[in-house]
Scaffold this motif. Structure first.
Motif, short mmCIF file in Angstrom:
data_model
loop_
_atom_site.label_atom_id
_atom_site.label_comp_id
_atom_site.label_asym_id
_atom_site.label_seq_id
_atom_site.Cartn_x
_atom_site.Cartn_y
_atom_site.Cartn_z
N GLU A 136 -42.49 52.80 -41.45
CA GLU A 136 -43.09 52.09 -42.65
C GLU A 136 -42.69 50.76 -42.66
OE1 GLU A 136 -43.90 52.29 -47.29
OE2 GLU A 136 -42.69 53.97 -46.67
N HIS A 137 -41.38 50.38 -42.47
CA HIS A 137 -40.74 49.29 -42.09
C HIS A 137 -39.75 49.33 -41.11
CE1 HIS A 137 -42.25 47.45 -45.76
NE2 HIS A 137 -42.03 48.38 -46.53
N ALA A 138 -39.12 48.25 -40.37
CA ALA A 138 -38.12 48.30 -39.31
C ALA A 138 -37.41 46.91 -39.62
CB ALA A 138 -38.82 48.63 -38.13
N GLU A 139 -35.96 47.10 -39.48
CA GLU A 139 -35.31 45.82 -39.14
C GLU A 139 -34.53 45.86 -38.07
OE1 GLU A 139 -33.01 44.57 -42.71
OE2 GLU A 139 -34.35 45.39 -43.97
N VAL A 140 -34.65 44.98 -37.11
CA VAL A 140 -34.30 44.74 -36.02
C VAL A 140 -33.05 43.48 -35.82
CG1 VAL A 140 -34.80 44.39 -33.58
CG2 VAL A 140 -36.38 45.78 -34.92
N LEU A 141 -32.25 43.90 -35.15
CA LEU A 141 -30.99 42.87 -34.93
C LEU A 141 -30.94 42.82 -33.14
CD1 LEU A 141 -28.12 44.16 -37.26
CD2 LEU A 141 -29.92 42.51 -37.87
N TYR A 142 -30.97 41.55 -32.92
CA TYR A 142 -30.71 41.34 -31.58
C TYR A 142 -29.70 40.04 -31.30
CZ TYR A 142 -34.89 38.25 -31.79
OH TYR A 142 -35.66 37.31 -32.23
N LYS A 143 -28.62 40.20 -30.29
CA LYS A 143 -27.93 39.24 -29.76
C LYS A 143 -28.74 38.45 -28.57
CE LYS A 143 -23.60 41.37 -30.67
NZ LYS A 143 -23.16 40.45 -31.71
N THR A 144 -28.51 37.15 -28.36
CA THR A 144 -29.06 36.36 -27.32
C THR A 144 -28.05 35.65 -26.59
OG1 THR A 144 -29.56 34.50 -28.80
CG2 THR A 144 -31.25 36.12 -28.63
N THR A 145 -28.24 35.35 -25.42
CA THR A 145 -27.46 34.85 -24.35
C THR A 145 -27.70 33.18 -24.62
OG1 THR A 145 -28.89 35.15 -22.63
CG2 THR A 145 -27.02 36.79 -22.97
N ASP A 146 -28.81 33.00 -24.97
CA ASP A 146 -29.07 31.29 -25.15
C ASP A 146 -29.71 30.96 -26.16
OD1 ASP A 146 -29.22 28.46 -24.76
OD2 ASP A 146 -29.59 28.88 -22.48
#
Length: 201
Positions: A136-146
């Motif tokens: 129904e909902h999603a929360e996404v976390l992501y690390k980036t290298t730049d």
């Protein structure tokens, strides 16, 4: 922490992306796990023959069921590797090989990431990334290298027939037949229409 390769639709293992499964300690109070450990992650990349990733930014997105974000990537001099996890709900997270000359060029791998399984997907530079919200909902976390770069940012179509991603329907809530896209993602080019300057070499 366990790191493993994913398989393409043809059943072959794709070099680059890694599915990360942490060791979770749980009891009747709840759970605890290390969501990221620099030494363990560096060891996993080195064991796979990949350069160590230095992360510079954490991003957090929230999406409703049926929202599809992607397929995005950045070219040098600001390519982005991403370490993605879902902390609420469930998504299908996808990486597409856009390295010209790669044995798996144009092929994709994907994993269902959820708050329940705590898994993460490492998407190295040289891959386009996107995800579809299944809950129904999603929360996404992501690390980036730049950092984000307008000049280096590119995208390919979510429904490119050459890539042929098998996007599923939502489980916890019915997803629309056509995903909900940003205006920019809706008009992204096909892989076949990209020039060599738009791809990794």
């Amino acid at each position: 922490m366990n790191a493993e390769h994913l398989h393409t639709a043809s059943g072959t293992s794709m070099a680059g992306p890694l599915l990360i499964t942490p060791r979770v300690f749980g009891d009747d109070r709840g759970f605890f796990f290390e969501s990221w450990n620099q030494r363990a992650f560096a060891a996993a990349l080195e064991a796979d023959g990949q350069p160590v990733a230095d992360f510079v930014q954490d991003n957090h997105s929230r999406s409703s069921c049926g929202v599809l974000r992607g397929l995005h990537y950045q070219l040098p001099p600001h390519p982005q590797g991403k370490l993605v996890r879902c902390v609420l709900g469930e998504i299908l997270d996808v990486a597409v090989d856009i390295r010209r000359g790669s044995a798996s060029f144009g092929q994709w791998v994907g994993a269902r990431l959820s708050a329940a399984n705590h898994q993460q997907l490492w998407v190295p530079a040289g891959f386009a990334h996107g995800f579809l919200t299944l809950s129904e909902h999603a929360e996404v976390l992501y690390k980036t290298t730049d950092f984000w770069s307008r000049d280096c940012e590119r995208a390919i179509r979510w429904d490119d027939p050459q890539v042929a991603i098998a996007w599923p329907q939502g489980q916890a809530a019915p997803a629309p037949a056509t995903p909900l896209l940003s205006d920019k993602d809706a008009v992204a080019p096909l892989l076949a229409d990209l020039t060599d300057q738009d791809l990794f070499r």
